[in-house]
Design an enzyme around this catalytic site. Structure first.
Site, mmCIF file in Angstrom:
data_model
loop_
_atom_site.group_PDB
_atom_site.id
_atom_site.type_symbol
_atom_site.label_atom_id
_atom_site.label_comp_id
_atom_site.label_asym_id
_atom_site.label_seq_id
_atom_site.Cartn_x
_atom_site.Cartn_y
_atom_site.Cartn_z
ATOM 1 N N GLY A 222 0.881 -1.238 0.031
ATOM 2 C CA GLY A 222 0.170 -0.211 -0.123
ATOM 3 C C GLY A 222 0.716 1.422 -0.124
ATOM 4 C CD GLU A 263 1.596 -8.809 2.306
ATOM 5 O OE1 GLU A 263 0.739 -7.978 2.160
ATOM 6 O OE2 GLU A 263 1.922 -9.729 3.174
ATOM 7 C CB CYS A 332 -21.760 0.067 -25.602
ATOM 8 S SG CYS A 332 -21.617 -0.034 -27.483
ATOM 9 C CD GLU A 333 -21.718 -0.640 -19.475
ATOM 10 O OE1 GLU A 333 -22.148 0.154 -18.385
ATOM 11 O OE2 GLU A 333 -22.374 -1.625 -19.742
HETATM 12 C C1 LIG Z 1 -3.085 -5.749 -2.969
HETATM 13 C C2 LIG Z 1 -2.268 -6.385 -1.729
HETATM 14 C C3 LIG Z 1 -1.192 -5.685 -1.626
HETATM 15 C C4 LIG Z 1 -0.362 -4.509 -2.476
HETATM 16 O O1 LIG Z 1 -1.118 -3.323 -2.387
HETATM 17 P P1 LIG Z 1 -0.382 -2.118 -3.348
HETATM 18 O O2 LIG Z 1 -1.238 -0.890 -3.031
HETATM 19 O O3 LIG Z 1 -0.542 -2.326 -4.804
HETATM 20 O O4 LIG Z 1 0.854 -2.005 -2.816
HETATM 21 C C5 LIG Z 1 -0.318 -6.092 -0.639
HETATM 22 N N1 LIG Z 1 -0.683 -7.004 0.514
HETATM 23 C C6 LIG Z 1 -1.840 -7.553 0.168
HETATM 24 C C7 LIG Z 1 -2.397 -8.556 1.111
HETATM 25 C C8 LIG Z 1 -2.779 -7.168 -0.823
HETATM 26 O O5 LIG Z 1 -3.891 -7.655 -0.960
#
Ligand SMILES: *Cc1c(COP(=O)(O)O)cnc(C)c1O
Length: 404
Positions: A222, A263, A332-333
């Protein structure tokens, strides 16, 4: 100067491969991973690329070559990761509402698993007891992230086991003698504020004494990246410093070493991607001038789904004066990419490029309106390679069973 592809390079690729086309720049991914490594060099950290952002096998192989690990959202992503050559100990399967059979499959493949429900945790305990270390995905009741759709940690979110159920988790861990190796909290996407990660770290801090076998604390992904010009992303060096502090405090308090896991999806691949389209038609309607491109939410759904902002430039006429255009697709939306966006004068046949197209672009694409998904091109070492061919008419019929 940040690594990027020039208009000339993008035009050349469009000449060679046609449009619409997704273009990915390998060296930009390398640069982004380098920023993470640099920012976290003082603390034991493992990065798992959240592969759902972009799963092309060449991207996965490139990311593996950097020494990054991989996070998966489905058993098929786990299989893609193994196919790309990741070692199983470097693969993490963070589950979310999945069938227990997928967790069993992940264990058979020998990858790391985070479990996100009491029921799957119980099944896991009954089947594997203490024999297989596992992480628990928690839901912390923190509201964070760009908007509600990409926020996963708040109290109405489906993700993770609510932290109020700690007693039930602990009872299960004891009853089934579970080996809890890690705790996981992913609060959402586009989190600019380092303090959100620190709140998660505080929660972990208090939970550690309940889990004597804990060795990793997974703070999810994130990290925010800039989408608009002049915008800033998550302050990754500051985050690295703060996480190092937390890990040190943990070590002093509990006399044990912990690893921080992350992640990142967008952070690694958002900015490496360019989506090149071509203007089919120009239309004027009252005060609105529409530029209709040869694409739509079948290729890039983020603007419609999340109200995401993607910078758009006219690479066929970059130096002309800017006028406001409403950029729309051919589906078509109602599929509006941008409203009254200042872009250098647009003419039919011009190429419009969408930036930040690496993450959740092609990956969320579809064949809606029976249109082809775009080609994908990788630029690496100054060379372009086709890494995903444009669909063909046969692809539209491939899985259909004609019974009439
Ligand atoms: C989608 C996701 C991420 C990555 O999120 P980003 O905003 O792309 O960095 C990391 N961990 C989990 C569990 C996710 O579902």
């Amino acid at each position: 100067m940040s690594t990027s592809l020039s208009n000339e390079q993008l035009n050349q690729i469009a000449n060679e491969y046609g449009t619409p086309v997704y273009v990915y720049h390998a060296e930009k991914i390398t640069e982004q991973f380098g920023k993470l490594k640099q920012a976290f060099h003082q603390c034991p950290t493992r990065f798992f690329y959240a592969s759902k952002a972009l799963t092309n096998i060449n991207i996965l192989k490139h990311i593996r070559s950097l020494g990054c690990n991989i996070d998966c959202s489905s058993i098929n992503e786990v299989k893609l990761a193994l196919h790309a050559g990741f070692d199983r100990e470097n693969v993490l399967y963070t589950s979310n509402g999945i069938a227990f059979s997928e967790i069993e499959e992940a264990v058979t493949l020998g990858v790391n698993v985070n479990i996100d429900s009491l029921s799957n945790l119980e099944k896991f305990g009954k089947k594997y007891g203490h024999s297989y270390p596992v992480g628990i995905r928690l839901r912390p009741n923190i509201m964070a992230g760009g908007n509600l759709k990409i926020s996963t940690g708040h109290e109405k979110s489906k993700f993770g086991i609510p932290i109020e159920q700690l007693d039930q988790i602990l009872a299960l861990v004891e009853k089934e003698n579970l080996f809890i190796a890690g705790l996981h909290i992913h609060t959402g996407s586009e989190i600019k504020d380092v303090e959100v990660f620190m709140k998660v770290a505080d929660i972990f801090f208090d939970l550690v004494p309940h889990f004597p076998e804990l060795c990793f604390l997974d703070l999810g992904g994130g990290f925010k990246v800039p989408y608009k010009e002049g915008e800033t992303g998550t302050d990754v060096p500051l985050l690295g410093q703060k996480v190092a502090e937390v890990l040190n405090r943990l070590k002093q308090t509990y006399q044990r070493e912990f690893e921080a896991w992350f992640e990142p999806g967008k952070f690694l691949v958002s900015e490496c991607g360019y989506f090149i389209t071509e203007v089919n038609v120009m239309k004027q309607n009252g005060n609105t001038v529409f530029a209709g491109v040869n694409s739509g939410f079948n290729h890039l759904i983020r603007p419609m789904f999340y109200e995401a902002y993607h910078r758009i430039e006219n690479i066929s006429n970059p130096d002309a004066p800017r006028h406001p255009y409403t950029v729309v697709g051919n589906i078509c939306e109602t599929d509006t990419f941008a409203t009254d966006r200042p872009i250098s004068e647009v003419r039919e046949g011009d190429r419009l490029v969408f930036y930040n197209a690496g993450a959740y672009g092609f990956e969320m694409g579809s064949n809606y309106n029976s249109r082809f998904r775009p080609a994908q091109v990788l630029v690496i070492n100054g060379q372009s390679h086709l890494i995903g061919r444009r669909d063909t008419f046969e692809d539209l019929l491939r899985n259909q069973v004609e019974v009439l």
